[in-house]
Enzyme design. Structure first.
Site, PDB file in Angstrom:
ATOM      1  N   ASP A 136       0.886  -1.151   0.000  1.00 25.44           N
ATOM      2  CA  ASP A 136       0.000   0.000   0.000  1.00 25.44           C
ATOM      3  C   ASP A 136       0.934   1.213   0.000  1.00 25.44           C
ATOM      4  O   ASP A 136       1.717   1.389   0.921  1.00 25.44           O
ATOM      5  CB  ASP A 136      -0.864  -0.024   1.266  1.00 25.44           C
ATOM      6  CG  ASP A 136      -1.761   1.200   1.400  1.00 25.44           C
ATOM      7  OD1 ASP A 136      -1.541   2.206   0.682  1.00 25.44           O
ATOM      8  OD2 ASP A 136      -2.668   1.163   2.245  1.00 25.44           O
ATOM      9  N   VAL A 137       0.870   2.020  -1.052  1.00 18.70           N
ATOM     10  CA  VAL A 137       1.848   3.105  -1.179  1.00 18.70           C
ATOM     11  C   VAL A 137       1.708   4.151  -0.088  1.00 18.70           C
ATOM     12  O   VAL A 137       2.625   4.960   0.115  1.00 18.70           O
ATOM     13  CB  VAL A 137       1.765   3.793  -2.566  1.00 18.70           C
ATOM     14  CG1 VAL A 137       2.126   2.827  -3.675  1.00 18.70           C
ATOM     15  CG2 VAL A 137       0.403   4.437  -2.792  1.00 18.70           C
ATOM     16  N   ASN A 180       2.461   6.487 -10.171  1.00 18.23           N
ATOM     17  CA  ASN A 180       1.154   6.516 -10.819  1.00 18.23           C
ATOM     18  C   ASN A 180       0.001   6.225  -9.869  1.00 18.23           C
ATOM     19  O   ASN A 180      -1.117   6.672 -10.117  1.00 18.23           O
ATOM     20  CB  ASN A 180       1.119   5.502 -11.966  1.00 18.23           C
ATOM     21  CG  ASN A 180      -0.289   5.203 -12.418  1.00 18.23           C
ATOM     22  OD1 ASN A 180      -0.925   5.996 -13.114  1.00 18.23           O
ATOM     23  ND2 ASN A 180      -0.822   4.054 -11.999  1.00 18.23           N
ATOM     24  N   TYR A 213      -8.538  16.474  -3.599  1.00 18.34           N
ATOM     25  CA  TYR A 213      -7.796  15.843  -4.699  1.00 18.34           C
ATOM     26  C   TYR A 213      -6.977  16.894  -5.459  1.00 18.34           C
ATOM     27  O   TYR A 213      -5.798  16.687  -5.755  1.00 18.34           O
ATOM     28  CB  TYR A 213      -8.783  15.152  -5.626  1.00 18.34           C
ATOM     29  CG  TYR A 213      -8.192  14.577  -6.893  1.00 18.34           C
ATOM     30  CD1 TYR A 213      -7.585  13.331  -6.894  1.00 18.34           C
ATOM     31  CD2 TYR A 213      -8.259  15.279  -8.099  1.00 18.34           C
ATOM     32  CE1 TYR A 213      -7.055  12.798  -8.057  1.00 18.34           C
ATOM     33  CE2 TYR A 213      -7.736  14.754  -9.267  1.00 18.34           C
ATOM     34  CZ  TYR A 213      -7.133  13.516  -9.244  1.00 18.34           C
ATOM     35  OH  TYR A 213      -6.603  12.994 -10.405  1.00 18.34           O
ATOM     36  N   LYS A 262      -2.919  17.145  -5.931  1.00 23.27           N
ATOM     37  CA  LYS A 262      -2.268  17.118  -7.239  1.00 23.27           C
ATOM     38  C   LYS A 262      -1.446  18.392  -7.474  1.00 23.27           C
ATOM     39  O   LYS A 262      -0.392  18.336  -8.126  1.00 23.27           O
ATOM     40  CB  LYS A 262      -3.301  16.932  -8.353  1.00 23.27           C
ATOM     41  CG  LYS A 262      -3.909  15.539  -8.402  1.00 23.27           C
ATOM     42  CD  LYS A 262      -2.859  14.454  -8.702  1.00 23.27           C
ATOM     43  CE  LYS A 262      -3.514  13.121  -9.011  1.00 23.27           C
ATOM     44  NZ  LYS A 262      -2.514  12.053  -9.287  1.00 23.27           N
TER      45      LYS A 262
END
Length: 274
Positions: A76-77, A103, A168, A172
């Site tokens: 799990d990143v 990604n 989000y 980003k």
């Protein structure tokens, strides 16, 4: 961690498709969508590919489609220690990482007044801290060898903004800031750091957004998708392969340039184009 070579590996790969021959590419979130397309494209270009996924079983289809050596590592990143362990396992299996593609991602929507701290924490962990930790894991060997590419899969939301996805979008934007700052830091050491910024792409994230609109409004799925694209100024949906080709172009360029770029992939024709 086992290493595999696909039985379908062709001896007839042209020089064009061998541009990354011998390079080790580590792709996070490689079991679906954009990540799967990137893994296949880099493999076709000659790279050895590490698929970093949360569930090894879900990577089997992608792994079977690769034409060259690969390994699957699990983490799990958003789990710091697990991510570092997976990066180390990938390097042990296929050698030092030459190309890192950050990604892995997810999107959640909510009006700001209904966006709890935990939502922001999840978005920041996924889209900022995971790329930070993965970069910290692979950079020492890149610096030692004075070669490397790091590509962060951001979003057009990281350059502009959109309603109901504040968390989000903020995450980003942070990823773009990380890209630009790290690029300046490591470019003198032969390492290129860049980002790609897709618009709405043919992934299950978009499918999920369409489904939510249909459930909420009763509209047809085609109408819901048209509404999403229209609000974003898109005339068509971007394909995962388009994003993958942009990543390949960055990874095939000399490590000295370009650096710190945020390459927009929005499916639109250039100014004056058709």
């Amino acid at each position: 961690m086992s290493v595999h070579t696909s039985a379908s590996l062709s001896d007839s790969l042209s020089d064009t498709l061998s541009v990354l021959a011998g390079r080790h590419a580590l792709v996070t979130g490689a079991n679906r969508g954009i990540g799967a397309a990137i893994a296949r494209t880099l493999s076709a270009a000659g790279a050895r590919v590490s698929l970093l996924v949360r569930d090894a079983a879900r990577a089997e289809g992608v792994a079977a489609s690769l034409v060259g050596p690969y390994t699957v590592v699990v983490a799990d990143v958003t789990d710091h220690e697990a991510l570092l362990g997976a990066c180390a396992a990938a390097a042990e299996a296929l050698g030092p990482v030459d190309i890192l593609v950050n990604n892995a991602g997810t999107a959640e929507s909510a009006p700001l007044l209904k966006s709890e701290t935990a939502l922001f924490d999840r978005m920041i962990a996924m889209h900022l801290m995971a790329p930070v930790w993965a970069s910290q894991a692979v950079l020492p060997s890149m610096i030692e060898r004075r070669f490397g590419h790091i590509v962060n899969v951001a979003s057009v939301a990281g350059l502009t903004g959109a309603p109901y996805i504040t968390a989000y979008t903020a995450a980003k934007h942070a990823m773009i800031g990380l890209t630009r700052s790290l690029a300046l830091e490591v470019a003198p050491r032969g390492i290129a750091v860049n980002a790609v910024c897709p618009a709405y792409t043919d992934t299950d994230l978009v499918t999920g957004a369409v489904t939510r609109i249909v459930q909420r409004t009763g509209r047809a799925a085609s109408d819901a998708l048209h509404s999403i694209l229209s609000d974003a100024g898109q005339t068509r949906i971007v394909t995962s392969d388009e994003v993958a080709v942009a990543v390949l172009a960055l990874c095939a360029a000399p490590a000295g340039s370009p650096v710190g770029q945020a390459v927009v992939i929005d499916g639109r024709a250039p100014e004056g184009g058709r």
